[in-house]
Design a protein around this motif. Structure first.
Motif, PDB file in Angstrom:
ATOM      1  N   ASP A   1     -30.886  -6.201 -15.890  1.00 43.19           N
ATOM      2  CA  ASP A   1     -29.925  -5.970 -14.997  1.00 43.19           C
ATOM      3  C   ASP A   1     -29.106  -4.729 -15.464  1.00 43.19           C
ATOM      4  N   THR A   2     -28.745  -4.560 -16.878  1.00 39.69           N
ATOM      5  CA  THR A   2     -27.828  -3.455 -17.212  1.00 39.69           C
ATOM      6  C   THR A   2     -28.516  -2.006 -17.358  1.00 39.69           C
ATOM      7  N   VAL A   3     -29.984  -2.151 -17.608  1.00 40.88           N
ATOM      8  CA  VAL A   3     -30.929  -0.902 -17.669  1.00 40.88           C
ATOM      9  C   VAL A   3     -30.889  -0.649 -16.029  1.00 40.88           C
ATOM     10  N   ALA A   4     -31.119  -1.540 -15.029  1.00 42.28           N
ATOM     11  CA  ALA A   4     -31.553  -1.121 -13.923  1.00 42.28           C
ATOM     12  C   ALA A   4     -30.406  -0.594 -13.232  1.00 42.28           C
ATOM     13  N   VAL A   5     -29.086  -1.180 -13.449  1.00 43.01           N
ATOM     14  CA  VAL A   5     -27.925  -0.608 -12.857  1.00 43.01           C
ATOM     15  C   VAL A   5     -27.484   0.843 -13.361  1.00 43.01           C
ATOM     16  N   SER A   6     -27.697   1.160 -14.797  1.00 48.30           N
ATOM     17  CA  SER A   6     -27.508   2.382 -15.429  1.00 48.30           C
ATOM     18  C   SER A   6     -28.403   3.398 -14.807  1.00 48.30           C
ATOM     19  N   PHE A   7     -29.420   3.058 -14.598  1.00 46.86           N
ATOM     20  CA  PHE A   7     -30.782   4.014 -13.991  1.00 46.86           C
ATOM     21  C   PHE A   7     -30.196   4.171 -12.697  1.00 46.86           C
ATOM     22  N   ASN A   8     -29.545   3.406 -11.938  1.00 44.67           N
ATOM     23  CA  ASN A   8     -29.219   3.530 -10.425  1.00 44.67           C
ATOM     24  C   ASN A   8     -28.069   4.324 -10.221  1.00 44.67           C
ATOM     25  N   ARG A   9     -27.210   4.145 -11.249  1.00 47.89           N
ATOM     26  CA  ARG A   9     -26.000   5.115 -11.167  1.00 47.89           C
ATOM     27  C   ARG A   9     -26.506   6.395 -11.565  1.00 47.89           C
ATOM     28  N   LEU A  10     -27.165   6.658 -12.786  1.00 48.02           N
ATOM     29  CA  LEU A  10     -27.632   7.964 -13.050  1.00 48.02           C
ATOM     30  C   LEU A  10     -28.313   8.662 -12.010  1.00 48.02           C
ATOM     31  N   ARG A  11     -29.119   8.056 -11.257  1.00 53.66           N
ATOM     32  CA  ARG A  11     -29.969   8.399 -10.112  1.00 53.66           C
ATOM     33  C   ARG A  11     -28.935   9.157  -9.016  1.00 53.66           C
ATOM     34  N   HIS A  12     -27.660   8.202  -8.762  1.00 50.06           N
ATOM     35  CA  HIS A  12     -26.872   8.895  -7.910  1.00 50.06           C
ATOM     36  C   HIS A  12     -25.753  10.005  -8.405  1.00 50.06           C
ATOM     37  N   GLY A  13     -26.080  10.265  -9.615  1.00 45.00           N
ATOM     38  CA  GLY A  13     -25.107  11.320 -10.400  1.00 45.00           C
ATOM     39  C   GLY A  13     -23.716  10.569 -10.781  1.00 45.00           C
ATOM     40  N   ARG A  14     -23.678   9.456 -10.943  1.00 46.15           N
ATOM     41  CA  ARG A  14     -22.652   8.769 -11.478  1.00 46.15           C
ATOM     42  C   ARG A  14     -22.554   8.484 -13.150  1.00 46.15           C
ATOM     43  N   SER A  15     -21.597   8.151 -13.752  1.00 50.26           N
ATOM     44  CA  SER A  15     -21.637   7.690 -15.129  1.00 50.26           C
ATOM     45  C   SER A  15     -22.252   6.383 -15.379  1.00 50.26           C
ATOM     46  N   PRO A  16     -23.241   6.285 -16.207  1.00 48.43           N
ATOM     47  CA  PRO A  16     -23.724   4.635 -16.404  1.00 48.43           C
ATOM     48  C   PRO A  16     -22.549   3.588 -16.683  1.00 48.43           C
TER      49      PRO A  16
END
Length: 103
Positions: free
Chosen positions: A15-30
């Motif tokens: 879950d942590t990895v998925a959320v971090s990648f999702n945030r990066l994909r949207h240009g946000r800080s992980p």
């Protein structure tokens, strides 16, 4: 073997990895906060908090039991490969759910 420890915490790691990648994909800080963790996505989809809790608990237990079996039955490298395959599947599933919930 060391990969068995990863399997013990597989759901939080996934879950942590998925959320971090999702945030990066949207240009946000992980490290920024949002409601893109799986439990938030499921509650926002209309599931009750109790249903989400018990569903994710079942998933976590299943992952732990699978990991124990894999760690006991296969080599550490094979166990790590299966762990990483699970991570890719989980991350893809969360991206799919997130895009449906958040538009």
């Amino acid at each position: 073997h060391p990969v068995a420890a990863l399997w013990c915490v597989s759901f939080p790691v996934y879950d942590t990895v998925a959320v971090s990648f999702n945030r990066l994909r949207h240009g946000r800080s992980p490290f920024s906060s949002d409601r893109r963790h799986l439990h938030y996505l499921l509650v926002d989809s209309g599931y009750s908090a109790n249903r989400v809790l018990f569903g994710l608990l079942a998933v976590s237990i299943s992952l732990n039991l699978t990991g124990a079996w894999v760690a006991h039955s296969l080599s550490p490298l094979s166990s790590l490969v299966l762990f990483l395959i699970g991570l890719v599947i989980y991350t893809g599933s969360v991206f799919n759910i997130s895009s449906r919930v958040n538009g």
